[in-house]
Design an enzyme around this catalytic site. Structure first.
Site: not given
Length: 489
Positions: A210, A233-235
């Site tokens: 994501f 997760a790369e936020c």
């Protein structure tokens, strides 16, 4: 009856294309096809997958101009910036294809003295189906950091592109089908939030990759938790840029401005906070403000792609302008869908403009006593994605970079780590977890498989048997004492 939605050019409002809103049933069907294709793709082995992925790279390269035009239309960014993004993605496809076997292939590992009669191997096997939920700001480069590495690791991929850039996602899957027509190894599903939710909730999806906001990542994680589906997760980010006393100020100002304003500031590893050592503060600010005066929204960079983000940007600018001193831009810089460059100095560290991700062409600048104070301020953030150090002292710059609380740091350049395929990409804290790119990115989409084999029976030391006697245990104690009983001075 399938409903559709339009993708719009954010600069003009013109319709770029219409795409189906694929609901849970369509997503389940796509995952089912991927589940079957995954077995075929994994069975090809590394060499055949490498050949096909290099074919895919060639197909993308031949379509580079057309794909860049589509990225330009759906995001509004200049064609040149779209081209650079695709070129970077091509280099990552190439690296993943060429290095997958070396990183993931079976290899012997040492067994140690206790396992002298054993041989041991380690390899990394495909997971099966990987779901990728991509962003709109870099609709080729960012998701390809998951897609290419997942494919190279032997998985099938179902990709849900952002609803703002669905055409780009569909085109990437179409180009893959040209290179690999045999099976639907890489598919795109289009839609809004429920499409991504259905993908995350399918138990046949073995991992989700994501990219998006921290808040959305938490919702995706909650959906994945129902089936214990792991997620990378790369936020968001709130990346810091440190200018030390010995920095090349012209180069630093040039890199800072581009890192902050390119892509209209809509870059997760873009520059948002700048900390400058007191001794060079005034000189740096002159360089930065003079350069910023020549940068134009709508010419040098495009519009704000997501309309809702304009309000966030405006709120941050208004708050910063009240608390600090406007150098460039200010509240009047917001003229939807464009935002002109904004630089504000002396903004309090507890201001939303400093604490929250702005995702626009804005930066706050603060004077610091020295580089150590700059580092402390840089690290005082919930985010920890990327960052930058400018200093002529290589040893000092390297130490500052190592101590910066971020997944990646560039020295005397900006965002350069993203262009090195061998380097892992990802963050800590509110910036997410897990890694894409590089060897770590390949392993992210594979499962380690350990195998040990007894080559011969160990004479007089059958330890894993109920027939084990006290003499064997005594020999074991003597061996362990010999190997591990001496204290190191």
């Amino acid at each position: 009856m399938t409903t559709t939605f339009d993708s719009l050019n954010p600069a003009t409002g013109e319709v770029v294309g219409s795409h189906p809103k694929q609901g849970p049933e369509a997503v389940r069907a796509a995952v089912g096809r991927a589940d079957e294709a995954a077995a075929w793709w994994a069975g090809l082995g590394h060499a055949e997958r490498r050949r096909r992925l290099l074919d895919y790279k060639a197909v993308i390269t031949r379509d580079l101009r057309g794909l860049a035009r589509l990225v330009h239309e759906e995001t509004g960014k200049p064609v040149g910036d779209a081209t650079l993004e695709i070129v970077l993605a091509i280099t990552h496809v190439d690296w993943a294809a060429r290095n997958a076997q070396k990183v993931l292939g079976r290899r012997r590992v040492a067994t140690g003295m206790i396992g002298l009669n054993l041989s041991a191997t380690l390899e990394y096997l495909p997971l099966g189906v990987v779901g990728v939920i991509g962003p709109w700001n870099y609709p080729v480069f960012t998701p390809m950091g998951s897609i290419a590495y997942a494919l190279a690791a032997g998985n099938a991929v179902v990709f849900k592109p952002s609803e703002f850039t669905p055409g780009v996602g569909v085109r990437l899957a179409e180009l893959f089908a040209e290179a690999v027509p045999e099976q639907p190894v890489f598919q795109a599903v289009t839609g809004l939030g429920e499409t991504g939710a259905a993908l995350a909730a399918d138990p046949r999806v073995r991992k989700i990759a994501f990219t998006g906001s921290t808040a959305t990542a938490k919702r995706v994680m909650a959906a994945c938790a129902e089936n214990l589906t792991p997620i990378v997760a790369e936020c968001g980010g709130k990346d810091a840029f440190i200018v030390d006393a010995d920095a090349d100020l012209r180069a630093a100002a040039d890199a800072c401005l581009w890192g902050a304003m390119s892509n209209a500031g809509q870059t997760c590893v873009g520059v948002e906070r700048v900390y400058v050592v007191d001794a060079v503060y005034e000189s740096f600010m002159r360089e930065l403000s003079e350069r910023a005066a020549g940068v134009r929204a709508g010419e040098d960079y495009g519009p704000i792609t997501m309309p809702g983000q304009v309000e966030v940007i405006k709120r941050h600018i208004d708050d910063a302008a009240k608390a600090g001193r406007v150098v460039t831009g200010g509240p009047g810089a917001v003229r939807p869908p464009f935002v002109d460059p904004v630089i504000v100095e002396d903004v309090p560290e507890d201001s939303p403009a400093v604490r929250e991700e702005t995702f626009g062409p804005t930066i706050t600048v603060r004077r610091t006593r020295d580089a150590q104070e700059a580092l402390e301020l840089a690290n005082a953030s919930a985010y920890g994605l990327g960052g930058t150090i400018f200093s002529r002292d290589a040893r000092r710059a390297s130490e500052l970079a190592r101590l910066m609380r971020s997944g990646m740091t560039a020295i005397n350049s900006v965002i350069s780590f993203a262009g090195v395929p061998a380097l892992p990409f990802g963050g800590v804290g509110d910036s997410g977890f897990g890694r894409i790119h590089g060897a770590d990115g390949l392993r992210e989409f594979a499962r380690p498989k350990a195998i040990s084999r007894q080559r011969f029976a160990m004479p007089g030391m059958n330890l894993t048997s109920f027939s084990r006697g006290p003499d064997e245990l005594e020999r074991l104690i003597r061996l362990v004492t010999f190997l591990h009983g001496r204290r190191k001075r």
